[in-house]
Motif scaffolding. Structure first.
Motif, PDB file in Angstrom:
ATOM      1  N   ASP A  79      -1.390  22.593  41.038  1.00 15.03           N
ATOM      2  CA  ASP A  79      -1.019  21.939  42.297  1.00 15.03           C
ATOM      3  C   ASP A  79      -1.027  22.913  43.470  1.00 15.03           C
ATOM      4  O   ASP A  79      -1.469  22.579  44.573  1.00 15.03           O
ATOM      5  CB  ASP A  79       0.375  21.309  42.184  1.00 15.03           C
ATOM      6  CG  ASP A  79       0.435  20.233  41.121  1.00 15.03           C
ATOM      7  OD1 ASP A  79      -0.548  19.472  40.991  1.00 15.03           O
ATOM      8  OD2 ASP A  79       1.465  20.146  40.426  1.00 15.03           O
ATOM      9  N   VAL A  80      -0.498  24.111  43.233  1.00 14.85           N
ATOM     10  CA  VAL A  80      -0.349  25.093  44.313  1.00 14.85           C
ATOM     11  C   VAL A  80      -0.681  26.478  43.775  1.00 14.85           C
ATOM     12  O   VAL A  80      -0.273  26.835  42.665  1.00 14.85           O
ATOM     13  CB  VAL A  80       1.094  25.107  44.868  1.00 14.85           C
ATOM     14  CG1 VAL A  80       1.248  26.177  45.960  1.00 14.85           C
ATOM     15  CG2 VAL A  80       1.493  23.737  45.410  1.00 14.85           C
ATOM     16  N   VAL A  81      -1.407  27.251  44.566  1.00 19.07           N
ATOM     17  CA  VAL A  81      -1.553  28.680  44.311  1.00 19.07           C
ATOM     18  C   VAL A  81      -1.041  29.429  45.535  1.00 19.07           C
ATOM     19  O   VAL A  81      -1.469  29.156  46.663  1.00 19.07           O
ATOM     20  CB  VAL A  81      -3.008  29.077  44.026  1.00 19.07           C
ATOM     21  CG1 VAL A  81      -3.144  30.603  44.017  1.00 19.07           C
ATOM     22  CG2 VAL A  81      -3.473  28.519  42.701  1.00 19.07           C
ATOM     23  N   ILE A  82      -0.119  30.339  45.299  1.00 19.87           N
ATOM     24  CA  ILE A  82       0.356  31.243  46.350  1.00 19.87           C
ATOM     25  C   ILE A  82      -0.394  32.547  46.143  1.00 19.87           C
ATOM     26  O   ILE A  82      -0.182  33.241  45.152  1.00 19.87           O
ATOM     27  CB  ILE A  82       1.872  31.441  46.256  1.00 19.87           C
ATOM     28  CG1 ILE A  82       2.596  30.090  46.364  1.00 19.87           C
ATOM     29  CG2 ILE A  82       2.362  32.405  47.332  1.00 19.87           C
ATOM     30  CD1 ILE A  82       4.068  30.151  46.025  1.00 19.87           C
ATOM     31  N   ARG A  83      -1.280  32.869  47.052  1.00 17.25           N
ATOM     32  CA  ARG A  83      -2.290  33.908  46.802  1.00 17.25           C
ATOM     33  C   ARG A  83      -2.066  35.148  47.656  1.00 17.25           C
ATOM     34  O   ARG A  83      -1.822  35.072  48.858  1.00 17.25           O
ATOM     35  CB  ARG A  83      -3.677  33.333  47.094  1.00 17.25           C
ATOM     36  CG  ARG A  83      -4.859  34.278  46.868  1.00 17.25           C
ATOM     37  CD  ARG A  83      -6.135  33.503  46.756  1.00 17.25           C
ATOM     38  NE  ARG A  83      -6.147  32.690  45.538  1.00 17.25           N
ATOM     39  CZ  ARG A  83      -6.950  31.628  45.345  1.00 17.25           C
ATOM     40  NH1 ARG A  83      -7.768  31.237  46.306  1.00 17.25           N
ATOM     41  NH2 ARG A  83      -6.907  30.982  44.210  1.00 17.25           N
ATOM     42  N   GLY A  84      -2.121  36.307  46.969  1.00 18.07           N
ATOM     43  CA  GLY A  84      -2.217  37.581  47.674  1.00 18.07           C
ATOM     44  C   GLY A  84      -0.930  38.120  48.240  1.00 18.07           C
ATOM     45  O   GLY A  84      -0.960  39.061  49.049  1.00 18.07           O
ATOM     46  N   GLY A  85       0.228  37.585  47.823  1.00 19.95           N
ATOM     47  CA  GLY A  85       1.496  38.104  48.318  1.00 19.95           C
ATOM     48  C   GLY A  85       1.992  39.277  47.489  1.00 19.95           C
ATOM     49  O   GLY A  85       1.506  39.541  46.376  1.00 19.95           O
ATOM     50  N   MET A  86       2.968  39.998  48.029  1.00 29.71           N
ATOM     51  CA  MET A  86       3.624  41.065  47.281  1.00 29.71           C
ATOM     52  C   MET A  86       4.711  40.411  46.435  1.00 29.71           C
ATOM     53  O   MET A  86       5.688  39.881  46.950  1.00 29.71           O
ATOM     54  CB  MET A  86       4.233  42.093  48.223  1.00 29.71           C
ATOM     55  CG  MET A  86       4.923  43.250  47.500  1.00 29.71           C
ATOM     56  SD  MET A  86       3.782  44.247  46.485  1.00 29.71           S
ATOM     57  CE  MET A  86       2.847  45.096  47.773  1.00 29.71           C
ATOM     58  N   ILE A  87       4.527  40.445  45.112  1.00 28.35           N
ATOM     59  CA  ILE A  87       5.369  39.686  44.196  1.00 28.35           C
ATOM     60  C   ILE A  87       6.507  40.548  43.661  1.00 28.35           C
ATOM     61  O   ILE A  87       6.288  41.588  43.046  1.00 28.35           O
ATOM     62  CB  ILE A  87       4.527  39.130  43.030  1.00 28.35           C
ATOM     63  CG1 ILE A  87       3.510  38.113  43.557  1.00 28.35           C
ATOM     64  CG2 ILE A  87       5.423  38.500  41.966  1.00 28.35           C
ATOM     65  CD1 ILE A  87       2.525  37.613  42.501  1.00 28.35           C
ATOM     66  N   TYR A  88       7.711  40.108  43.911  1.00 28.10           N
ATOM     67  CA  TYR A  88       8.919  40.649  43.292  1.00 28.10           C
ATOM     68  C   TYR A  88       9.412  39.556  42.349  1.00 28.10           C
ATOM     69  O   TYR A  88       9.875  38.504  42.792  1.00 28.10           O
ATOM     70  CB  TYR A  88       9.986  40.955  44.345  1.00 28.10           C
ATOM     71  CG  TYR A  88       9.675  42.134  45.221  1.00 28.10           C
ATOM     72  CD1 TYR A  88      10.304  43.361  45.022  1.00 28.10           C
ATOM     73  CD2 TYR A  88       8.766  42.024  46.278  1.00 28.10           C
ATOM     74  CE1 TYR A  88      10.036  44.454  45.841  1.00 28.10           C
ATOM     75  CE2 TYR A  88       8.494  43.110  47.099  1.00 28.10           C
ATOM     76  CZ  TYR A  88       9.132  44.318  46.865  1.00 28.10           C
ATOM     77  OH  TYR A  88       8.857  45.400  47.684  1.00 28.10           O
ATOM     78  N   ASP A  89       9.298  39.783  41.043  1.00 27.20           N
ATOM     79  CA  ASP A  89       9.471  38.673  40.109  1.00 27.20           C
ATOM     80  C   ASP A  89      10.912  38.423  39.676  1.00 27.20           C
ATOM     81  O   ASP A  89      11.179  37.580  38.830  1.00 27.20           O
ATOM     82  CB  ASP A  89       8.573  38.852  38.885  1.00 27.20           C
ATOM     83  CG  ASP A  89       8.984  40.021  37.982  1.00 27.20           C
ATOM     84  OD1 ASP A  89      10.005  40.692  38.274  1.00 27.20           O
ATOM     85  OD2 ASP A  89       8.277  40.269  36.984  1.00 27.20           O
ATOM     86  N   GLY A  90      11.878  39.148  40.254  1.00 24.80           N
ATOM     87  CA  GLY A  90      13.280  38.961  39.909  1.00 24.80           C
ATOM     88  C   GLY A  90      13.798  39.934  38.877  1.00 24.80           C
ATOM     89  O   GLY A  90      15.010  40.013  38.645  1.00 24.80           O
ATOM     90  N   SER A  91      12.912  40.690  38.258  1.00 25.79           N
ATOM     91  CA  SER A  91      13.295  41.671  37.243  1.00 25.79           C
ATOM     92  C   SER A  91      13.309  43.063  37.863  1.00 25.79           C
ATOM     93  O   SER A  91      13.191  43.233  39.073  1.00 25.79           O
ATOM     94  CB  SER A  91      12.319  41.627  36.074  1.00 25.79           C
ATOM     95  OG  SER A  91      11.061  42.199  36.447  1.00 25.79           O
TER      96      SER A  91
END
Length: 527
Positions: free
Chosen positions: A16-28
């Motif tokens: 449905d959605v792709v969030i592309r090219g961001g700096m990902i901080y995954d919570g860990s």
């Protein structure tokens, strides 16, 4: 090390959605990385390097931060969530901070009728996910009213049964507010006996501790009491809005940390949350009145205020309470819509040409007559400037600390806590780094409260996903104008539904009631 979640999914699958090219901080604690997050329905299906997914919507997150939706473990969001107006129930105050999940029933205020409460919120529709505590306050009041006495054996059994009921209906644990009457009338042993019902059903002990200052047993004595309650009940202990409140205890954060670290080393699971403000929020009655004066509730207080000898005793004790909070000039009256809104108690007293204590008592009396003792909205709400910056900084840096708002009406923390922490403590003063900020706002909180499938960007987890601008993310609310929405949230998905789009709430009420599954112990007596 790059953390890839869902890498086995096929890149050509439609999402449905792709969030592309961001700096990902995954919570860990993993290092951030540039990549994609893919969402299908209410779930995350991929987190990792550019995946080439075909999507109905592609969001370009270049230069932006992508993180799990923030989790606020200590809120007074009830006024929004229970509003008859759906536009209010969307809970924009929290959504515009990037918060996708809030917890209610804190400070010992949660109803034991958790299932009924959750069903009402779910049916009416709310904008954020909501998790629940069963509260020691309503439990004690149902059995003992407002009285300053201990329960007998039968009454204690009734209280225990109410806590068991709340736990079996999905509460996270038992919340207490031992600073507030009538909860303050309970001795430690009573609290332990009631808390055990939450403990055997997998809950934690979440507490506004008995004393954050020098009101009764002192800050350190209160910390030790809370830890001992958890030790005796056999459950984790979580300190709500941990602080050193007032001039008497400034500089004691280090001793508090040492006590918590010692308990953790001995095997007691102890954690805490904190808000990034130097002013706490309370009511004038809780801040200034001695606890004995409110034994029996509002009517009993009014009667005592009409007795000259008793009034003199109350005023004498109020003077010391004013001193420990830094004086009448440090108490900002923040209840909205009153003649004194936005003034300090000192300013109001000068305008009325009375002593500060008498000004406070006039406001309290009016509130009790109109609303009842301690009721929010009665005009007694106050921002109390009572914390030292060095204590706040030191507590924030601890590995067992998470972020909370304690959001209540009239204080900017309701609308601006998370961006305030980011702007002041990450960007401007660099007390913590961005990775710690995200961790304290997401995964660590989910771990403490056992929120399965929340708090991390991982394949199969619920799609509570935040995209914010690292430059524009900032608070707008302040003490004079506390109800201004925060800026800088580009997108916020709640259960896969877009709740904030380019800084504006969409009107979606995609939040869910988060109830813990009934544990096996709910089949035993008392459950």
């Amino acid at each position: 090390m790059l953390c890839v979640s869902g890498a086995s999914a096929k890149a050509d699958e439609a999402v449905d959605v792709v969030i592309r090219g961001g700096m990902i901080y995954d919570g860990s604690d993993s290092k951030p990385f540039v990549g994609d997050v893919a969402i299908r329905g209410d779930r995350i299906v991929y987190v990792g390097p550019a995946g080439g997914y075909a999507a109905d919507r592609v969001i370009d997150a270049t230069g932006l931060i992508v993180a799990p939706g923030f989790i606020d473990p200590h809120t007074h969001a009830d006024g929004f969530l229970r509003s008859p107006d759906k536009a209010v129930r969307v809970n924009a105050a929290w959504l515009n901070q990037g918060v996708s999940t809030v917890m209610i029933g804190v400070d010992g205020a949660g109803t034991p009728d958790v299932a009924e409460d959750a069903a009402q919120l779910q049916t009416s529709g709310v904008g954020t996910n909501v998790a629940f505590f069963v509260g020691f306050g309503p439990v004690r009041q149902r059995v003992l009213g407002q009285d300053a006495r201990a329960p007998d054996a039968a009454e204690l059994d009734r209280m225990r049964a109410l806590v068991a009921k709340g736990m079996c209906e999905g509460a996270l644990g038992l919340s207490t507010g031992l600073f507030y009457a009538p909860q303050s009338f309970a001795k430690t042993g009573e609290v332990v006996a009631v808390a055990r019902e939450a403990a055997i059903r997998g809950g934690l002990y979440d507490t506004h501790q008995r004393d954050e200052s020098t009101y009764s047993i002192g800050l350190l004595g209160s910390v030790r009491e809370a830890i001992e309650i958890g030790r005796q009940a056999g459950m984790p202990v979580h300190f709500a809005h941990l602080k050193a409140l007032g001039v008497d205890v400034h500089g004691q954060a280090g001793a508090v940390i040492a006590a918590i670290d010692a308990a953790r080393a001995e095997g007691v699971d102890v954690t805490a949350d904190q808000y990034p403000w130097l002013a706490s929020g309370s009511n004038l009655d809780a801040a200034l009145l001695p606890r004995w004066a409110v034994d029996g509730g509002g009517p009993a207080l009014l009667k005592r205020l009409d007795e000259p000898a008793t009034l003199a005793r109350i005023r004498a004790e109020m003077q010391d309470n004013l001193r420990r909070r830094g004086g009448a000039g440090a108490l900002l009256l923040i209840a909205q819509g009153f003649p004194w809104t936005g003034q300090t108690l000192e300013q109001v007293a000068a305008e009325w040409k009375v002593d500060s204590r008498d000004a406070a008592l006039r406001i309290i009396r009016q509130s009790v007559q109109a609303k009842g003792l301690g009721e929010r909205g009665g005009g007694t709400s106050v921002a109390s400037f009572n914390m030292a910056q060095a204590d706040v900084d030191l507590l924030m840096q601890q590995p067992w600390m998470v972020t909370s708002s304690d959001g209540s009406d009239g204080h900017p923390r309701m609308f601006a806590t998370f961006p305030e922490k980011y702007l002041r403590y990450v960007r401007e003063r660099q007390v913590i780094d961005l990775a710690t900020f995200v961790r304290q706002s997401t995964g660590r909180t989910a771990d403490i409260y056992k929120l399965d499938g929340r708090g991390y960007l991982r394949s199969g987890y619920y799609a509570d996903v935040l995209v914010f601008d690292p430059i524009e993310y900032r608070p707008r609310a302040h003490y004079v104008n506390p109800r201004e929405l925060s800026a800088g949230v580009r997108k916020l998905f709640v259960n896969g539904v877009l709740a904030v789009d380019d800084g504006r709430t969409t009107g979606a009420a995609a939040g869910r009631a988060l109830l813990r599954p009934p544990p096996r112990e709910c089949a035993i007596k008392g459950g």
